[in-house]
Design a protein around this motif. Structure first.
Motif, mmCIF file in Angstrom:
data_model
loop_
_atom_site.group_PDB
_atom_site.id
_atom_site.type_symbol
_atom_site.label_atom_id
_atom_site.label_comp_id
_atom_site.label_asym_id
_atom_site.label_seq_id
_atom_site.Cartn_x
_atom_site.Cartn_y
_atom_site.Cartn_z
ATOM 1 N N THR A 189 0.859 -1.153 -0.046
ATOM 2 C CA THR A 189 0.090 -0.014 -0.123
ATOM 3 C C THR A 189 0.882 1.214 -0.112
ATOM 4 O OG1 THR A 189 -1.724 -1.145 1.330
ATOM 5 C CG2 THR A 189 -1.714 1.148 1.499
ATOM 6 N N ILE A 190 1.826 1.485 0.874
ATOM 7 C CA ILE A 190 2.724 2.545 1.137
ATOM 8 C C ILE A 190 3.807 2.671 0.075
ATOM 9 C CG2 ILE A 190 4.067 3.613 2.496
ATOM 10 C CD1 ILE A 190 2.423 2.663 4.881
ATOM 11 N N LEU A 191 4.322 1.426 -0.337
ATOM 12 C CA LEU A 191 5.664 1.525 -1.246
ATOM 13 C C LEU A 191 5.454 1.157 -2.418
ATOM 14 C CD1 LEU A 191 8.181 0.233 1.188
ATOM 15 C CD2 LEU A 191 7.912 2.779 0.724
ATOM 16 N N GLY A 192 4.140 0.682 -2.816
ATOM 17 C CA GLY A 192 3.635 0.393 -4.233
ATOM 18 C C GLY A 192 4.304 -1.020 -4.632
ATOM 19 N N SER A 197 7.885 1.810 11.101
ATOM 20 C CA SER A 197 8.966 2.979 10.911
ATOM 21 C C SER A 197 9.918 2.873 9.553
ATOM 22 C CB SER A 197 9.925 2.941 12.138
ATOM 23 O OG SER A 197 9.091 3.458 13.393
ATOM 24 N N ALA A 198 10.420 1.408 9.453
ATOM 25 C CA ALA A 198 11.274 1.286 8.225
ATOM 26 C C ALA A 198 10.634 1.476 6.827
ATOM 27 C CB ALA A 198 11.935 -0.198 8.325
ATOM 28 N N ILE A 199 9.280 1.088 6.879
ATOM 29 C CA ILE A 199 8.468 1.366 5.907
ATOM 30 C C ILE A 199 8.278 2.853 5.466
ATOM 31 C CG2 ILE A 199 6.095 1.239 4.762
ATOM 32 C CD1 ILE A 199 5.935 -1.512 6.009
ATOM 33 N N LEU A 200 8.139 3.692 6.494
ATOM 34 C CA LEU A 200 7.979 5.123 6.492
ATOM 35 C C LEU A 200 9.189 5.878 6.123
ATOM 36 C CD1 LEU A 200 5.348 5.932 9.293
ATOM 37 C CD2 LEU A 200 5.034 5.845 6.895
ATOM 38 N N ARG A 201 10.110 5.461 6.325
ATOM 39 C CA ARG A 201 11.459 6.010 6.100
ATOM 40 C C ARG A 201 11.973 5.689 4.691
ATOM 41 N NH1 ARG A 201 13.362 3.779 11.272
ATOM 42 N NH2 ARG A 201 14.058 1.801 10.390
ATOM 43 N N LEU A 202 11.721 4.748 4.255
ATOM 44 C CA LEU A 202 11.926 4.104 2.749
ATOM 45 C C LEU A 202 10.941 4.939 1.913
ATOM 46 C CD1 LEU A 202 13.505 2.777 0.683
ATOM 47 C CD2 LEU A 202 11.887 0.873 0.899
ATOM 48 N N TRP A 203 9.752 5.135 2.091
ATOM 49 C CA TRP A 203 8.485 6.036 1.587
ATOM 50 C C TRP A 203 9.406 7.236 1.443
ATOM 51 C CZ3 TRP A 203 6.071 10.500 2.434
ATOM 52 C CH2 TRP A 203 5.393 10.912 1.211
ATOM 53 N N TRP A 204 9.798 7.976 2.674
ATOM 54 C CA TRP A 204 10.470 9.212 2.552
ATOM 55 C C TRP A 204 11.730 9.373 1.692
ATOM 56 C CZ3 TRP A 204 9.079 14.026 5.008
ATOM 57 C CH2 TRP A 204 10.103 14.991 4.788
ATOM 58 N N ARG A 205 12.378 8.299 1.650
ATOM 59 C CA ARG A 205 13.800 8.421 0.762
ATOM 60 C C ARG A 205 13.345 8.402 -0.657
ATOM 61 N NH1 ARG A 205 15.643 4.418 4.730
ATOM 62 N NH2 ARG A 205 17.004 5.681 6.288
#
Length: 239
Positions: free
Chosen positions: A150-153, A225-233
């Motif tokens: 969902t978040i990282l596609g 947290s790891a998923i959100l950090r990668l989305w940010w990057r």
């Protein structure tokens, strides 16, 4: 010098008992897949239980076994990066030392790369997969992978199965962008590979939960947290 097509990596940290089964089983299976053209690299990551000494004995008795020891604890991701960088094969793969994924699938894993895929990965979450694990682990796994999609596609079902193979040159060109140094390495590699147009094959496996594996509350928090950090990057830093 012996020609190597397949380099198989066993990430190890205090896994002496598992190694006593995994090494002979690996050698038997790999010999059937690539007779005389493989190496088994044990990426031993600062163990204190005698794993280093055991693998060193195996290495002395069989040239197909290579010990890659680290005095300091690197973490799963860094240990795999180091092993793949030092591997000799054009195809590299790794699987968990407890052989949670049935080794009958190793020929299919390697053959997927021979067939032209850049990455092959076992999946515990496809309809045809056969898995044995606790209800807590099942819920956590499905929830985590849903967030990744969902978040990282991602279009894949299972990102964390410890049973993957790669075309080595394609993997090495991707690794400089991968920042995860421990368990999230698997997910980040698969997400970045998809964004770079890599050809990935996901297939169902038989898998059983290893003894002593649990999901703690802090693990769930770190997953998110790891998923959100990668989305940010990927979307803000444009790395």
């Amino acid at each position: 010098m012996r020609e190597v097509e397949v380099s198989a990596v066993l990430p190890v940290y205090n896994d002496l008992l598992a190694l006593k089964t995994a090494i002979p089983r690996s050698l038997e299976t790999l010999e059937a897949i690539a007779p005389g053209r493989f190496e088994l690299i044990v990426a031993e990551d600062g163990s204190t239980d005698g794993s280093t000494e055991f693998v060193r004995e195996c290495e002395a008795g069989d040239p197909r076994v290579r010990l890659l020891h680290s005095d300091e604890r690197l973490g799963r991701g860094r240990a795999l990066n180091r092993a793949f960088a030092g591997a000799s094969g054009s195809i590299v793969c790794y699987y968990d030392v407890d052989l949670a994924t049935d080794m009958q699938h190793l020929p299919e894993l390697v053959e997927a790369i021979r067939d032209g895929n850049d990455i092959a990965t076992g999946s515990r979450l496809l309809p045809e997969s056969v898995i044995v694990r606790s209800g807590g682990r099942e819920i956590a796994s499905r929830g985590y992978n849903t967030l990744v999609r969902t978040i990282l596609g991602s279009s894949l079902c299972d990102h964390q199965c410890g049973f993957k193979a790669f075309r080595r040159d394609r993997l090495l060109s991707l690794l400089p962008s991968v920042t995860a140094d421990h368990w999230f390495w698997d997910t980040e590699v698969l997400v970045r590979a998809q964004k770079n147009g890599y050809r990935i094959r996901e297939f169902p496996v038989q898998w059983r939960q290893g003894e002593g594996t649990t999901v703690r509350r802090k693990d769930v928090v770190e997953m998110g947290s790891a998923i959100l950090r990668l989305w940010w990057r990927l979307h803000v830093e444009k790395s």
